[in-house]
Every structure is written in structure tokens, then in C-alpha cells.
Design an enzyme around this catalytic site. Structure first.
Site, PDB file in Angstrom:
ATOM      1  N   ASP A 127       0.874  -1.160   0.000  1.00 43.59           N
ATOM      2  CA  ASP A 127       0.000   0.000   0.000  1.00 43.59           C
ATOM      3  C   ASP A 127       0.927   1.230   0.000  1.00 43.59           C
ATOM      4  OD1 ASP A 127      -2.447   1.503   0.526  1.00 43.59           O
ATOM      5  OD2 ASP A 127      -1.642   1.785   2.539  1.00 43.59           O
ATOM      6  N   LEU A 128       0.395   2.382  -0.365  1.00 39.42           N
ATOM      7  CA  LEU A 128       1.269   3.574  -0.429  1.00 39.42           C
ATOM      8  C   LEU A 128       1.150   4.446   0.831  1.00 39.42           C
ATOM      9  CD1 LEU A 128       3.220   5.378  -2.075  1.00 39.42           C
ATOM     10  CD2 LEU A 128       1.212   6.425  -3.137  1.00 39.42           C
ATOM     11  N   ASP A 129      -0.019   5.088   0.979  1.00 35.63           N
ATOM     12  CA  ASP A 129      -0.205   6.007   2.105  1.00 35.63           C
ATOM     13  C   ASP A 129      -0.234   5.229   3.420  1.00 35.63           C
ATOM     14  OD1 ASP A 129      -0.929   8.106   3.796  1.00 35.63           O
ATOM     15  OD2 ASP A 129      -3.055   7.909   3.324  1.00 35.63           O
ATOM     16  N   THR A 147       1.043  10.331   3.476  1.00 36.40           N
ATOM     17  CA  THR A 147       0.334  11.404   2.768  1.00 36.40           C
ATOM     18  C   THR A 147      -0.979  11.751   3.472  1.00 36.40           C
ATOM     19  OG1 THR A 147      -0.296   9.637   1.233  1.00 36.40           O
ATOM     20  CG2 THR A 147       1.274  11.253   0.417  1.00 36.40           C
ATOM     21  N   LYS A 174      -8.700   6.974   5.849  1.00 30.95           N
ATOM     22  CA  LYS A 174      -7.490   6.256   5.456  1.00 30.95           C
ATOM     23  C   LYS A 174      -7.818   5.027   4.617  1.00 30.95           C
ATOM     24  CE  LYS A 174      -4.272   7.958   8.850  1.00 30.95           C
ATOM     25  NZ  LYS A 174      -3.420   7.687  10.002  1.00 30.95           N
ATOM     26  N   SER A 228      -2.440   0.657  -4.411  1.00 28.60           N
ATOM     27  CA  SER A 228      -2.941   1.827  -3.662  1.00 28.60           C
ATOM     28  C   SER A 228      -4.284   2.293  -4.187  1.00 28.60           C
ATOM     29  CB  SER A 228      -1.917   2.964  -3.797  1.00 28.60           C
ATOM     30  OG  SER A 228      -2.461   4.192  -3.372  1.00 28.60           O
ATOM     31  N   ALA A 229      -5.093   2.868  -3.279  1.00 26.80           N
ATOM     32  CA  ALA A 229      -6.375   3.458  -3.692  1.00 26.80           C
ATOM     33  C   ALA A 229      -6.181   4.815  -4.360  1.00 26.80           C
ATOM     34  CB  ALA A 229      -7.265   3.629  -2.466  1.00 26.80           C
ATOM     35  N   LYS A 254     -10.962  -0.946  -2.180  1.00 19.78           N
ATOM     36  CA  LYS A 254     -10.761  -1.763  -0.982  1.00 19.78           C
ATOM     37  C   LYS A 254     -11.960  -1.525  -0.056  1.00 19.78           C
ATOM     38  CE  LYS A 254      -5.809  -0.664  -1.189  1.00 19.78           C
ATOM     39  NZ  LYS A 254      -4.694   0.088  -0.573  1.00 19.78           N
ATOM     40  N   GLU A 298      -0.103  -3.289   4.562  1.00 18.61           N
ATOM     41  CA  GLU A 298      -1.233  -2.352   4.571  1.00 18.61           C
ATOM     42  C   GLU A 298      -1.379  -1.659   5.931  1.00 18.61           C
ATOM     43  OE1 GLU A 298      -4.130  -1.221   1.650  1.00 18.61           O
ATOM     44  OE2 GLU A 298      -3.959  -0.723   3.771  1.00 18.61           O
ATOM     45  N   ASP A 299      -1.859  -0.413   5.898  1.00 17.10           N
ATOM     46  CA  ASP A 299      -2.070   0.301   7.163  1.00 17.10           C
ATOM     47  C   ASP A 299      -3.549   0.528   7.463  1.00 17.10           C
ATOM     48  OD1 ASP A 299      -2.453   2.279   5.122  1.00 17.10           O
ATOM     49  OD2 ASP A 299      -2.356   3.792   6.708  1.00 17.10           O
TER      50      ASP A 299
HETATM   51  P1  B16 Z   1      -6.472  10.120  -4.055  1.00 18.21           P
HETATM   52  P2  B16 Z   1      -3.581   4.235  -0.016  1.00 18.21           P
HETATM   53  C1  B16 Z   1      -5.400   6.205  -0.105  1.00 18.21           C
HETATM   54  O1  B16 Z   1      -4.086   5.762  -0.307  1.00 18.21           O
HETATM   55  C2  B16 Z   1      -5.458   7.132   1.103  1.00 18.21           C
HETATM   56  O2  B16 Z   1      -5.147   6.414   2.282  1.00 18.21           O
HETATM   57  C3  B16 Z   1      -6.850   7.701   1.226  1.00 18.21           C
HETATM   58  O3  B16 Z   1      -6.918   8.588   2.337  1.00 18.21           O
HETATM   59  C4  B16 Z   1      -7.218   8.437  -0.070  1.00 18.21           C
HETATM   60  O4  B16 Z   1      -8.541   8.958   0.002  1.00 18.21           O
HETATM   61  C5  B16 Z   1      -7.093   7.462  -1.240  1.00 18.21           C
HETATM   62  O5  B16 Z   1      -5.762   6.956  -1.289  1.00 18.21           O
HETATM   63  C6  B16 Z   1      -7.403   8.141  -2.570  1.00 18.21           C
HETATM   64  O6  B16 Z   1      -6.406   9.086  -2.839  1.00 18.21           O
HETATM   65  O7  B16 Z   1      -7.426  11.205  -3.698  1.00 18.21           O
HETATM   66  O8  B16 Z   1      -5.042  10.589  -4.188  1.00 18.21           O
HETATM   67  O9  B16 Z   1      -6.921   9.349  -5.284  1.00 18.21           O
HETATM   68  O10 B16 Z   1      -3.506   4.122   1.474  1.00 18.21           O
HETATM   69  O11 B16 Z   1      -4.566   3.260  -0.653  1.00 18.21           O
HETATM   70  O12 B16 Z   1      -2.224   4.217  -0.666  1.00 18.21           O
HETATM   71 MG    MG Z   2      -2.835   3.187   3.279  1.00 13.78          MG
END
Ligand code: B16
Ligand code: MG
Length: 220
Positions: free
Chosen positions: A9-11, A17, A45, A114-115, A145, A169-170
Site C-alpha cells: 500500500d502507499l499512504d 500522505t 485512510k 494503492s487506492a 478496498k 497495509e495500514d
Molecule cells: P487520491 P492508499 C489512499 O491511499 C489514502 O489512504 C486515502 O486517504 C485516499 O482517500 C485514497 O488513497 C485516494 O487518494 O485522492 O489521491 O486518489 O492508502 O490506498 O495508498
Molecule cells: Mg494506506
């Protein structure tokens, strides 16, 4: 021993972020006239951008028209981009570079799952874009997810069976997605929150040196 792959996962795993998402969402809430706290931000998150807005509007008990929602999403992302365009390699979370080096030295391939639709830009900003075998982000999936789609696409891109993939994953939704994909789930962060993960660590510095080898034996 079987070949294994890793999906990150990224964030919350590679970079933090969430703090920039918070500032950008807070500005939306300020404009709409309600308070948005860091505790509220926890609910966003791992959640998609569109779903995040729904949760935010619920918190403020505010109803917006479809056009107003679209404008809020655009404004939020423009603000967010302003923050991430200033990111650099010093924002990579502790233990990440050592762990990636370790995987490289063992010839273990890794992907991003990542989302975030901004994932490629973030990885470029911190200088990690070229290290991943594959990048699966919010632009590639039709189901967010906890649906396992993002990780199943990642496994496919790594050319590996899902059960030979390990997911870091977090977020609760991300752990559920990994479990539903029949992958090995590793929770990064609070153990009590991520109690459905197969293994838990506070961050990547806490992963034991022999962990990957142990998992390779378990999978094989
Ligand atoms: P964006 P991850 C997620 O990243 C974030 O945790 C979540 O807070 C955010 O809304 C989502 O990405 C979408 O991000 O607006 O940049 O498309 O944890 O899946 O890496
Ligand atoms: Mg995350």
C-alpha cells in the site's frame, strides 16, 4: 521454495500522505462551515476519494448537489496536489528503503497496490517510481478496498498466484482486501486496529531480518 511477491500500500506504508489529505479535506470542511478533526481523518485512510467526500459530508451533516460534489472533489485534489508536488525522498517512511533493498537482493519482485489516483506522481516525487515491478492505483480499479481487486491485479502483474503474495497495509479496508484475495496480510500500524492481519508491525523497521525467508518457507 516457492517464488513470492510483495504488494505495498502507499499512504501509511511507504509515505505518510494522510497529513496532506487531512489539510486538503479540512479546507473543504472549513468552506462548508463545519469542523473536521484528525480523528475524523482516520476514517478516510485507505478509502477512495469519492467515498471520502461522502464520509466528510456525513460528518458535517451537509448535503451537496452532484455538481457541488464534483467541484469539491476537484478543489480538494488541487489543494492536495499542491502539497505532494513539494514531496521529496526524505518523506519515505523509516525502514522502507532498507526493506526494498533487501527484497532486491533476494530477487523478490514487488508492486504497489494503492487506492490513490495520485500514486504515480507521489512515487516519482520521492524517487521510487522505477523500483516497482508494477503500479496498481485508483485509476486501475472499478471496486475500492475492501474489494480485493487492486491486489489481485497486482498479483497478476507480478505473474504470481495470489496465495504467494504478501501485502503490507495500514488500513482496515486494505487488510480485509488482502485477506479476501487469499494473500498474506501484514498490518503496519496499530495492532489492535489491524487485528485481522496475519502479522503486525508498527512500521517497516520492526520487520525481522529473516521474516521474508520464513514466509517463503510457509508459502512453499
Ligand atoms: P487520491 P492508499 C489512499 O491511499 C489514502 O489512504 C486515502 O486517504 C485516499 O482517500 C485514497 O488513497 C485516494 O487518494 O485522492 O489521491 O486518489 O492508502 O490506498 O495508498
Ligand atoms: Mg494506506
Amino acid at each position: 521454495m516457492k517464488k513470492i511477491g510483495v504488494i505495498f500500500d502507499l499512504d501509511g506504508v511507504i509515505v505518510d500522505t494522510a497529513k496532506y489529505h487531512f489539510l486538503a479535506w479540512k479546507r473543504v470542511a472549513d468552506t462548508l462551515g463545519f469542523e473536521f478533526t484528525e480523528e475524523h481523518n482516520e476514517l478516510l485512510k485507505g478509502v477512495s476519494r469519492v467515498r471520502s467526500l461522502e464520509i466528510l459530508l456525513n460528518i458535517g451533516t451537509v448535503a451537496l448537489s452532484e455538481i457541488e460534489k464534483r467541484n469539491a472533489l476537484i478543489r480538494k485534489n488541487e489543494d492536495y496536489l499542491g502539497y505532494i508536488r513539494n514531496m521529496s525522498a526524505d518523506e519515505i517512511l523509516p525502514g522502507v528503503l532498507d526493506f526494498l533493498n533487501e527484497l532486491d537482493s533476494k530477487g523478490i519482485k514487488y508492486a504497489l497496490g494503492s487506492a490513490s489516483k495520485n500514486a504515480p506522481l507521489i512515487l516519482k516525487q520521492v524517487g521510487l517510481y522505477n523500483r516497482f515491478e508494477a503500479i496498481v492505483d485508483g485509476n486501475d480499479v472499478s471496486k475500492a478496498k475492501p474489494d480485493p481487486e487492486v491486489f489481485l491485479i497486482g498479483a497478476k502483474k507480478l505473474n504470481l498466484a495470489p496465495k504467494t503474495c504478501i501485502v503490507f497495509e495500514d488500513a482496515i479496508a486494505g487488510i480485509e482486501a488482502a485477506n479476501r484475495a487469499h494473500m498474506i496480510s501484514i498490518g503496519i500500524g496499530d495492532k489492535d486496529t489491524l487485528n485481522s492481519a496475519n502479522f503486525n508491525f508498527n512500521d517497516l523497521t520492526k520487520v525481522p531480518k529473516d521474516f521474508i525467508e520464513v514466509l517463503m518457507q510457509r508459502v512453499g
